[in-house]
Scaffold this motif. Structure first.
Motif, PDB file in Angstrom:
ATOM      1  N   LEU A   1      20.219  65.034 -35.978  1.00  0.00           N
ATOM      2  CA  LEU A   1      19.931  65.537 -37.210  1.00  0.00           C
ATOM      3  C   LEU A   1      18.451  65.719 -37.122  1.00  0.00           C
ATOM      4  CD1 LEU A   1      21.674  62.967 -39.606  1.00  0.00           C
ATOM      5  CD2 LEU A   1      22.381  65.564 -39.330  1.00  0.00           C
ATOM      6  N   PRO A   2      18.133  66.696 -37.900  1.00  0.00           N
ATOM      7  CA  PRO A   2      16.453  66.736 -38.094  1.00  0.00           C
ATOM      8  C   PRO A   2      16.075  65.532 -38.539  1.00  0.00           C
ATOM      9  CG  PRO A   2      17.575  68.454 -39.266  1.00  0.00           C
ATOM     10  CD  PRO A   2      18.633  67.674 -39.023  1.00  0.00           C
ATOM     11  N   TYR A   3      14.653  65.254 -38.208  1.00  0.00           N
ATOM     12  CA  TYR A   3      14.035  63.753 -38.445  1.00  0.00           C
ATOM     13  C   TYR A   3      14.223  63.185 -39.637  1.00  0.00           C
ATOM     14  CZ  TYR A   3       9.885  65.430 -40.661  1.00  0.00           C
ATOM     15  OH  TYR A   3       9.048  65.940 -41.764  1.00  0.00           O
TER      16      TYR A   3
ATOM     17  N   THR B   1       2.425  57.590 -27.539  1.00  0.00           N
ATOM     18  CA  THR B   1       2.607  58.362 -29.057  1.00  0.00           C
ATOM     19  C   THR B   1       4.044  58.243 -29.543  1.00  0.00           C
ATOM     20  OG1 THR B   1       2.763  60.447 -27.955  1.00  0.00           O
ATOM     21  CG2 THR B   1       0.584  59.683 -28.484  1.00  0.00           C
ATOM     22  N   PRO B   2       4.851  57.325 -29.154  1.00  0.00           N
ATOM     23  CA  PRO B   2       6.319  57.668 -29.643  1.00  0.00           C
ATOM     24  C   PRO B   2       6.499  56.856 -30.929  1.00  0.00           C
ATOM     25  CG  PRO B   2       6.205  55.653 -28.098  1.00  0.00           C
ATOM     26  CD  PRO B   2       4.929  56.198 -28.052  1.00  0.00           C
ATOM     27  N   ASN B   3       7.086  57.488 -31.952  1.00  0.00           N
ATOM     28  CA  ASN B   3       7.260  57.073 -33.197  1.00  0.00           C
ATOM     29  C   ASN B   3       8.656  56.046 -33.059  1.00  0.00           C
ATOM     30  OD1 ASN B   3       9.983  58.707 -34.028  1.00  0.00           O
ATOM     31  ND2 ASN B   3       8.294  60.128 -33.686  1.00  0.00           N
ATOM     32  N   ARG B   4       8.982  55.474 -34.093  1.00  0.00           N
ATOM     33  CA  ARG B   4      10.159  54.534 -34.177  1.00  0.00           C
ATOM     34  C   ARG B   4      11.451  55.097 -33.805  1.00  0.00           C
ATOM     35  NH1 ARG B   4      10.537  49.680 -38.080  1.00  0.00           N
ATOM     36  NH2 ARG B   4      12.388  48.594 -37.228  1.00  0.00           N
ATOM     37  N   LEU B   5      11.671  56.516 -34.181  1.00  0.00           N
ATOM     38  CA  LEU B   5      12.971  56.877 -33.744  1.00  0.00           C
ATOM     39  C   LEU B   5      13.155  57.172 -32.336  1.00  0.00           C
ATOM     40  CD1 LEU B   5      15.794  58.305 -34.888  1.00  0.00           C
ATOM     41  CD2 LEU B   5      14.395  60.481 -35.091  1.00  0.00           C
ATOM     42  N   GLU B   6      12.067  57.499 -31.605  1.00  0.00           N
ATOM     43  CA  GLU B   6      11.966  57.890 -30.307  1.00  0.00           C
ATOM     44  C   GLU B   6      11.813  56.507 -29.599  1.00  0.00           C
ATOM     45  OE1 GLU B   6       9.342  61.949 -30.549  1.00  0.00           O
ATOM     46  OE2 GLU B   6       8.362  60.077 -30.211  1.00  0.00           O
ATOM     47  N   TYR B   7      11.366  55.834 -30.028  1.00  0.00           N
ATOM     48  CA  TYR B   7      11.197  54.465 -29.187  1.00  0.00           C
ATOM     49  C   TYR B   7      12.655  53.640 -29.281  1.00  0.00           C
ATOM     50  CZ  TYR B   7       9.297  50.116 -27.669  1.00  0.00           C
ATOM     51  OH  TYR B   7       9.055  48.772 -26.932  1.00  0.00           O
ATOM     52  N   ASP B   8      13.113  53.677 -30.560  1.00  0.00           N
ATOM     53  CA  ASP B   8      14.430  53.148 -30.674  1.00  0.00           C
ATOM     54  C   ASP B   8      15.545  53.853 -29.684  1.00  0.00           C
ATOM     55  OD1 ASP B   8      17.383  52.881 -31.768  1.00  0.00           O
ATOM     56  OD2 ASP B   8      16.281  51.478 -33.366  1.00  0.00           O
ATOM     57  N   GLN B   9      15.529  54.964 -29.849  1.00  0.00           N
ATOM     58  CA  GLN B   9      16.617  55.950 -29.139  1.00  0.00           C
ATOM     59  C   GLN B   9      16.398  56.276 -27.698  1.00  0.00           C
ATOM     60  OE1 GLN B   9      19.758  57.175 -31.298  1.00  0.00           O
ATOM     61  NE2 GLN B   9      19.046  54.703 -31.297  1.00  0.00           N
ATOM     62  N   GLY B  10      15.348  55.628 -27.066  1.00  0.00           N
ATOM     63  CA  GLY B  10      14.908  55.926 -25.522  1.00  0.00           C
ATOM     64  C   GLY B  10      14.635  57.324 -25.418  1.00  0.00           C
ATOM     65  N   PHE B  11      13.984  57.916 -26.320  1.00  0.00           N
ATOM     66  CA  PHE B  11      13.566  59.276 -25.978  1.00  0.00           C
ATOM     67  C   PHE B  11      12.413  59.405 -25.284  1.00  0.00           C
ATOM     68  CE2 PHE B  11      12.320  63.569 -28.002  1.00  0.00           C
ATOM     69  CZ  PHE B  11      12.858  64.387 -27.436  1.00  0.00           C
ATOM     70  N   PHE B  12      12.267  59.047 -24.261  1.00  0.00           N
ATOM     71  CA  PHE B  12      10.937  59.064 -23.348  1.00  0.00           C
ATOM     72  C   PHE B  12      11.513  58.641 -21.853  1.00  0.00           C
ATOM     73  CE2 PHE B  12      11.692  54.798 -25.022  1.00  0.00           C
ATOM     74  CZ  PHE B  12      11.388  53.942 -23.733  1.00  0.00           C
ATOM     75  N   VAL B  13      10.557  59.158 -20.901  1.00  0.00           N
ATOM     76  CA  VAL B  13      11.046  58.897 -19.504  1.00  0.00           C
ATOM     77  C   VAL B  13      10.399  57.683 -19.010  1.00  0.00           C
ATOM     78  CG1 VAL B  13      10.618  60.021 -17.106  1.00  0.00           C
ATOM     79  CG2 VAL B  13      10.998  61.332 -19.243  1.00  0.00           C
TER      80      VAL B  13
END
Length: 335
Positions: free
Chosen positions: A271-273, A203-215
């Motif tokens: 920053l906020p999303y 379920t990552p969005n682009r911001l999370e996927y781009d920035q490696g906000f996942f394990v």
């Protein structure tokens, strides 16, 4: 990269992120169906957190394969906010999908997740124990040109909070223990996917996927990731189109990982999303720092700092996007 309109007429704003939600929904649905046919899977499994990304993902999954072929999991643990489970159930009821609770707290305790984490915290706070709470926060990238230094915030049984700078060994130890949560959840997801012959939906969005906000091999593991190309602002637009409950659309994004409440910008983003989306879009599409600054209500210097932070995170987390590295390709299977 998108083609920019004529410079004389172009004024960058949040409108650049607008999309036709109906058209985009149809495109994602058709993409999911094609992907499942290619994998010979008949449905989708996903973890449902009560957040905007997983809620939109459920709605898209139901559009793609029907509610009877979507299986959702609530996976609370000892530090989870009970509100996440309540909202997750609301989403499951809204879209008519089967969902079960898999409490991973006992599993994490048996593996030493909490004990290992607390042992690292006690290197800085010897009195830290069961009645305490904690979280990790980062320095704001807007406030300087240096690295984003992570700090530990602890709260004692009387409610007093203390913020401490962490040496790398403590930071890495806490994160390593905490990452057990995401990896355990993914193990449960794949158990149910295997038994049902379903695919696992990430379920990552682009911001999370781009920035490696996942394990890695945790919430980063999935067979399909249908919203990874969408900026978070666009995910909210789809949420309204797909009739995701308004209560969830109003809920501020959180990590729901640490025992103290924690926003995503405290833990990871500058920053906020909505303003992060503008900065990321501007960087991706060659918009000047001055134009992005006007749209995001920042200074050009602040935008440059956010861009530097984006670049740094891309570099630091590149390995998260990599598959296993081979010494020599195995050409017969295309790798």
């Amino acid at each position: 990269m998108n083609i920019r309109p004529d410079q004389d007429k172009f004024v960058f704003s949040a409108g650049a992120l607008k999309l036709d939600a109906a058209v985009e929904t149809d495109r994602i649905v058709e993409g999911l169906r094609a992907q499942l046919r290619g994998m010979r899977k008949r449905g989708l499994v996903l973890g449902l957190s009560g957040g905007i990304d997983s809620s939109v993902s459920v709605a898209l999954a139901v559009r793609a394969v029907g509610a009877k072929n979507v299986f959702c999991l609530f996976m609370p643990e000892n530090d989870s906010d009970p509100e996440s489970l309540r909202l997750g159930r609301l989403v499951a009821e809204t879209f008519g999908v089967e969902a079960v609770v898999e409490d991973i707290g006992p599993t994490l305790a048996a593996m030493g997740c909490y004990e290992r984490r607390d042992a690292f915290i006690r290197e800085l706070v010897p009195d830290y124990g069961p009645d305490w709470a904690s979280k990790i926060v980062i320095a704001n990238a807007l406030e300087g040109d240096g690295y984003n230094i992570s700090s530990l915030v602890v709260q004692d049984p009387e409610g007093k909070q203390t913020k401490l700078r962490m040496p790398p060994s403590v930071y890495l130890g806490i994160v390593a223990a905490t990452n057990m949560k995401q990896r355990t959840r993914k193990q449960i997801e794949y158990y149910h996917a295997d038994r049902l012959n379903f695919a696992v939906l990430g379920t990552p969005n682009r911001l999370e996927y781009d920035q490696g906000f996942f394990v890695k091999n945790g919430d980063g593991a999935a067979d399909v990731k249908p919203i990874a190309h969408l900026y978070k602002s666009q995910v909210y637009a789809l949420a309204a189109h797909l009739d995701v409950p308004e209560e969830i659309r109003r809920r501020p994004p959180t990590t729901d990982t640490y025992s103290l409440a924690q926003t995503q910008e405290e833990f990871y983003f500058s920053l906020p999303y909505d303003r992060m989306d503008l900065c990321l879009y501007g960087l991706n599409n060659g918009i000047s720092a001055e134009e992005v600054a006007r749209a995001a209500q920042l200074t050009a210097i602040q935008v440059e700092r956010v861009w530097a932070d984006i670049a740094a995170k891309r570099k630091a987390t590149r390995y998260l996007h990599l598959g296993p590295q081979l010494v020599q390709p195995v050409e017969e299977i295309g790798h």
